[in-house]
Design a protein around this motif. Structure first.
Motif, short mmCIF file in Angstrom:
data_model
loop_
_atom_site.label_atom_id
_atom_site.label_comp_id
_atom_site.label_asym_id
_atom_site.label_seq_id
_atom_site.Cartn_x
_atom_site.Cartn_y
_atom_site.Cartn_z
N CYS A 92 0.83 -1.21 0.00
CA CYS A 92 0.00 0.00 0.00
C CYS A 92 0.87 1.26 0.00
O CYS A 92 0.61 2.21 -0.75
N ILE A 93 1.92 1.26 0.81
CA ILE A 93 2.80 2.44 0.88
C ILE A 93 3.51 2.63 -0.46
O ILE A 93 3.56 3.75 -0.98
N GLN A 94 4.03 1.56 -1.00
CA GLN A 94 4.74 1.68 -2.29
C GLN A 94 3.83 2.22 -3.38
O GLN A 94 4.20 3.11 -4.14
N GLY A 95 2.63 1.68 -3.46
CA GLY A 95 1.68 2.12 -4.47
C GLY A 95 1.31 3.58 -4.30
O GLY A 95 1.31 4.36 -5.26
N ALA A 96 1.05 3.97 -3.06
CA ALA A 96 0.64 5.35 -2.78
C ALA A 96 1.76 6.33 -3.11
O ALA A 96 1.52 7.39 -3.70
N GLY A 130 -5.78 17.19 -4.18
CA GLY A 130 -6.50 16.39 -5.18
C GLY A 130 -5.67 15.23 -5.69
O GLY A 130 -6.17 14.10 -5.81
N VAL A 131 -4.39 15.51 -5.98
CA VAL A 131 -3.51 14.45 -6.48
C VAL A 131 -3.36 13.37 -5.41
O VAL A 131 -3.41 12.16 -5.69
N LEU A 132 -3.21 13.81 -4.15
CA LEU A 132 -3.06 12.84 -3.06
C LEU A 132 -4.34 12.01 -2.89
O LEU A 132 -4.29 10.79 -2.72
N LEU A 133 -5.47 12.69 -2.98
CA LEU A 133 -6.75 12.00 -2.82
C LEU A 133 -6.92 10.92 -3.88
O LEU A 133 -7.36 9.80 -3.59
N ALA A 134 -6.54 11.25 -5.12
CA ALA A 134 -6.65 10.26 -6.20
C ALA A 134 -5.70 9.09 -5.93
O ALA A 134 -6.07 7.93 -6.09
N ALA A 135 -4.46 9.43 -5.51
CA ALA A 135 -3.48 8.38 -5.22
C ALA A 135 -4.00 7.47 -4.11
O ALA A 135 -3.88 6.24 -4.20
N MET A 136 -4.60 8.06 -3.08
CA MET A 136 -5.07 7.26 -1.95
C MET A 136 -6.33 6.47 -2.31
O MET A 136 -6.57 5.42 -1.73
N SER A 137 -7.10 6.97 -3.27
CA SER A 137 -8.27 6.20 -3.70
C SER A 137 -7.81 4.91 -4.37
O SER A 137 -8.35 3.83 -4.11
N ARG A 138 -6.80 5.05 -5.22
CA ARG A 138 -6.28 3.85 -5.88
C ARG A 138 -5.62 2.94 -4.85
O ARG A 138 -5.78 1.71 -4.89
N ALA A 139 -4.89 3.55 -3.89
CA ALA A 139 -4.24 2.74 -2.85
C ALA A 139 -5.30 1.99 -2.04
O ALA A 139 -5.11 0.83 -1.69
N LEU A 164 -6.89 -3.33 9.88
CA LEU A 164 -5.61 -3.18 9.19
C LEU A 164 -5.72 -2.18 8.03
O LEU A 164 -4.77 -1.47 7.72
N ILE A 165 -6.90 -2.16 7.40
CA ILE A 165 -7.05 -1.31 6.21
C ILE A 165 -6.89 0.18 6.56
O ILE A 165 -6.04 0.85 5.97
N PRO A 166 -7.66 0.73 7.51
CA PRO A 166 -7.45 2.15 7.81
C PRO A 166 -6.06 2.48 8.35
O PRO A 166 -5.49 3.51 8.00
N VAL A 167 -5.50 1.57 9.16
CA VAL A 167 -4.16 1.84 9.70
C VAL A 167 -3.14 1.89 8.57
O VAL A 167 -2.31 2.80 8.49
N THR A 168 -3.23 0.93 7.68
CA THR A 168 -2.31 0.89 6.54
C THR A 168 -2.46 2.13 5.67
O THR A 168 -1.48 2.74 5.26
N LEU A 169 -3.70 2.53 5.41
CA LEU A 169 -3.92 3.71 4.56
C LEU A 169 -3.42 4.98 5.24
O LEU A 169 -2.93 5.90 4.58
N PHE A 170 -3.53 5.01 6.55
CA PHE A 170 -3.03 6.17 7.29
C PHE A 170 -1.51 6.29 7.14
O PHE A 170 -0.97 7.36 6.83
N ALA A 171 -0.83 5.16 7.32
CA ALA A 171 0.64 5.16 7.17
C ALA A 171 1.02 5.54 5.74
O ALA A 171 1.93 6.35 5.51
#
Lengths: 279, 316
Positions: A92-96, A130-139, A164-171
């Motif tokens: 998730c981190i790599q993709g984001a 906006g760019v971050l939001l799009a990146a995090m949507s895909r992540a 695990l999902i919200p914690v991972t997305l937060f990191a």
């Protein structure tokens, strides 16, 4: 009016500036996602293939070997269970980071699309968000698929592991936004992404307690782990998944670290987006 | 229209006083004053590095000034950036379209940045594709378009929000003559519709064709300001005689030629002679025993104005 003339109410009637100030980041994210959807099949394919690849090769292949040599398992659980939260966080981190940095180089340098966006009422800060939001949507999409794969392969047990999902997305958000800011700040950035991949992402992946406990590594390598959001996310993830021992103080430190990284990241990214657009 | 109406001061959309932009020791814009009225087509004419694009970016509320005052639609760009940008259509010097998206999607996405409704944009796209003569290319990715088509799409994109002011930075640089003429025709239509145009160019023919009023800039300063015809009248003669004697002999004849007309300019490849009757002047030159290898009588242009004002050619 001839066929080629344009109808005209005029921007003074048409445009609602306060609305754009509220929703500008969403407009940017929508446009980014529209671009991403051009490659939707490869995104979907990659989202399924990546976890399969890791689970089959490392989790199950190497796991069999590790389990046969350590009867008590790793950290008291099967190797695959130990590995699962780290694999999820790493992917998730790599993709984001990829999705939050590549469009920054494209937007500022290669196609200069950010300058086109900034010629509208939209600000640099909104473009960054906006760019971050799009990146995090895909992540988030990738994260859910990865989670489902881990669950199906028996690497995670119980619905509580959904945390695990919200914690991972937060990191992932905290690190991605920081890297996005760095990307906006760097001028000679042609080699930058390669350097980030080779000298930052890969070492973080290797030395963040992903494949073996951080405590089993030499002290100087442990420092990499402490600095890495991946290690913090993995520690919290293992605690959620199978009750890996984490003290209350350590939990506070893990979350504080990721929060501070996110705050610094947002401040840095907003500053450099605004500055670079005004040059 | 009553006499009172015709004498009323036109509404100023842009007002600048002592506008200045410095980058370290370099002064890009050196304390300039100007005014752009509603529905006029206003041009900044000058060579590369004259400060035209910098001025445009300050007007576009994307670059901060070092000092001086400027208002666009009555607002200060440093306080009301988004409120100003909402009413501008910007065509930058380099196209910055989204190459991965189709022609149609580029227009759609840009319309959304202005917060326009999906329905409004869908209808607008049809009009803009017709206007830009890109109907057949609507589903084509931008990277497959020619330079002229990309330029027309960038202009169409800038019009999606029906802006009060359309700003064009070097709109035809790099285009072939046919593509330039198509573009001029489109811009001329907009001008006829009363859209306020702000154009920078270093092409004198473009400035003459499109601009009601021109500001000649050089090294960050305003050298002159008037209509194209007014500038020519003020700073040049009606006609120009161009004579060529060969590179090494042009300068040799210069002193003799100087006494025969109002003014001459000796360029490396030719001598320009300024007079109100150049046919007669050419006869006089020949009758005095000077036989140019080629000669040309033409009307004065903005190129001559620029040469007079700065001592340099516009396109170097």
């Amino acid at each position: 009016m001839s066929a080629n003339d344009l109808s005209r109410k005029g921007s003074l009637t048409l445009i609602d500036v306060p609305k754009i100030l509220r929703w500008g980041s969403i407009y940017i994210a929508q446009a980014r996602i529209r671009s991403m959807l051009k490659w939707k099949w490869s995104i979907i394919g990659e989202s399924f293939a990546t976890p399969m690849f890791y689970l089959l090769s490392i989790g199950i292949g190497i796991g069999k070997f590790v389990n046969s040599h350590q009867a008590a398992g790793v950290d008291g659980v099967k190797y695959l269970t130990f590995l699962a939260p780290a694999l999820l966080a790493a992917a998730c981190i790599q993709g984001a980071v990829g999705d939050a940095t590549f469009p920054v180089l494209e937007g500022f340098k290669w196609q200069k699309g950010f300058f086109a966006m900034n010629a509208t009422p939209i600000s640099g800060k909104q473009i960054a968000n906006g760019v971050l939001l799009a990146a995090m949507s895909r992540a988030a999409f990738g994260c859910v698929i990865y989670y489902a794969a881990l669950y199906t392969f028996g690497a995670l047990h119980g619905l509580h592991t959904l945390w695990l999902i919200p914690v991972t997305l937060f990191a992932a958000t905290s690190f991605a936004v920081l890297m996005m800011g760095v990307c906006a700040a760097i001028k000679n950035d042609d080699l930058f992404l390669n350097m980030v991949q080779r000298f930052l992402i890969v070492p973080l992946f290797l030395f963040s307690g992903t494949f073996y406990s951080l405590a089993s590594m030499p002290k100087f390598l442990q420092i990499i782990g402490w600095a890495s959001p991946l290690w913090h996310a993995t520690e919290v993830g293992r605690w959620i998944s199978y009750g890996h021992h984490v003290s209350a103080t350590a939990l506070v430190i893990h979350f504080s670290y990721m929060t501070i990284m996110a705050i610094i990241g947002f401040t840095f990214a907003h500053h450099h987006f605004t500055k670079r657009l005004a040059k | 229209m009553s006499a009172a109406d015709s004498q009323a001061t036109p509404e100023a959309l842009i007002l600048a006083k002592g506008l200045r932009k410095e980058y370290g020791d370099f002064t890009a814009v050196d304390g300039i004053d100007f005014r752009v009225n509603r529905s006029e087509s206003f041009g900044f004419l000058g060579p590369n590095g004259a400060g035209k694009s910098t001025t445009m970016r300050i007007i576009a509320a994307t670059l901060t000034r070092t000092s001086g005052e400027i208002t666009i639609l009555g607002k200060d760009p440093e306080i009301s950036g988004p409120e100003i940008r909402a009413h501008l259509g910007v065509v930058p010097q380099q196209d910055n379209l989204d190459n991965a998206l189709t022609v149609e999607d580029n227009l759609y996405v840009y319309g959304r940045y202005f917060g326009l409704s999906k329905k409004f944009i869908r209808n607008k796209i049809e009009e803009l594709l017709a206007f830009a003569q890109l109907e057949e290319k609507r589903s084509v990715k931008v990277e497959a378009l020619s330079g002229g088509m990309k330029r027309r799409l960038t202009i169409a994109r800038a019009l999606v929000s029906e802006p009060e002011i359309l700003m064009l930075d070097e709109p035809t640089t790099g285009l072939d003559p046919q593509a330039r003429h198509i573009l001029w025709d489109r811009l001329f239509r907009l001008k006829e519709q009363g859209v306020t145009l702000l154009i920078t160019t270093h092409y004198m023919d473009e400035a003459e064709q499109l601009c009601d009023r021109l500001m000649v800039m050089d090294k960050g300063k305003i050298m002159a300001e008037d209509s194209p015809a007014g500038l020519i009248k003020k700073y040049s003669t009606k006609e120009v005689l161009e004579v060529r004697f060969g590179a090494d002999r042009n300068a040799q004849y210069a002193d003799q030629l100087r006494g025969m007309c109002e003014r001459i300019e000796v360029l490396p490849d030719r001598v320009l002679m300024y007079s109100h009757d150049c046919e007669a002047l050419l006869h006089e030159v020949v009758s005095k025993g000077m036989h140019p290898t080629t000669s040309l009588v033409r009307r004065s242009s903005l190129e001559d104005v620029f040469l007079r004002l700065t001592g340099r050619s516009l396109v170097e």
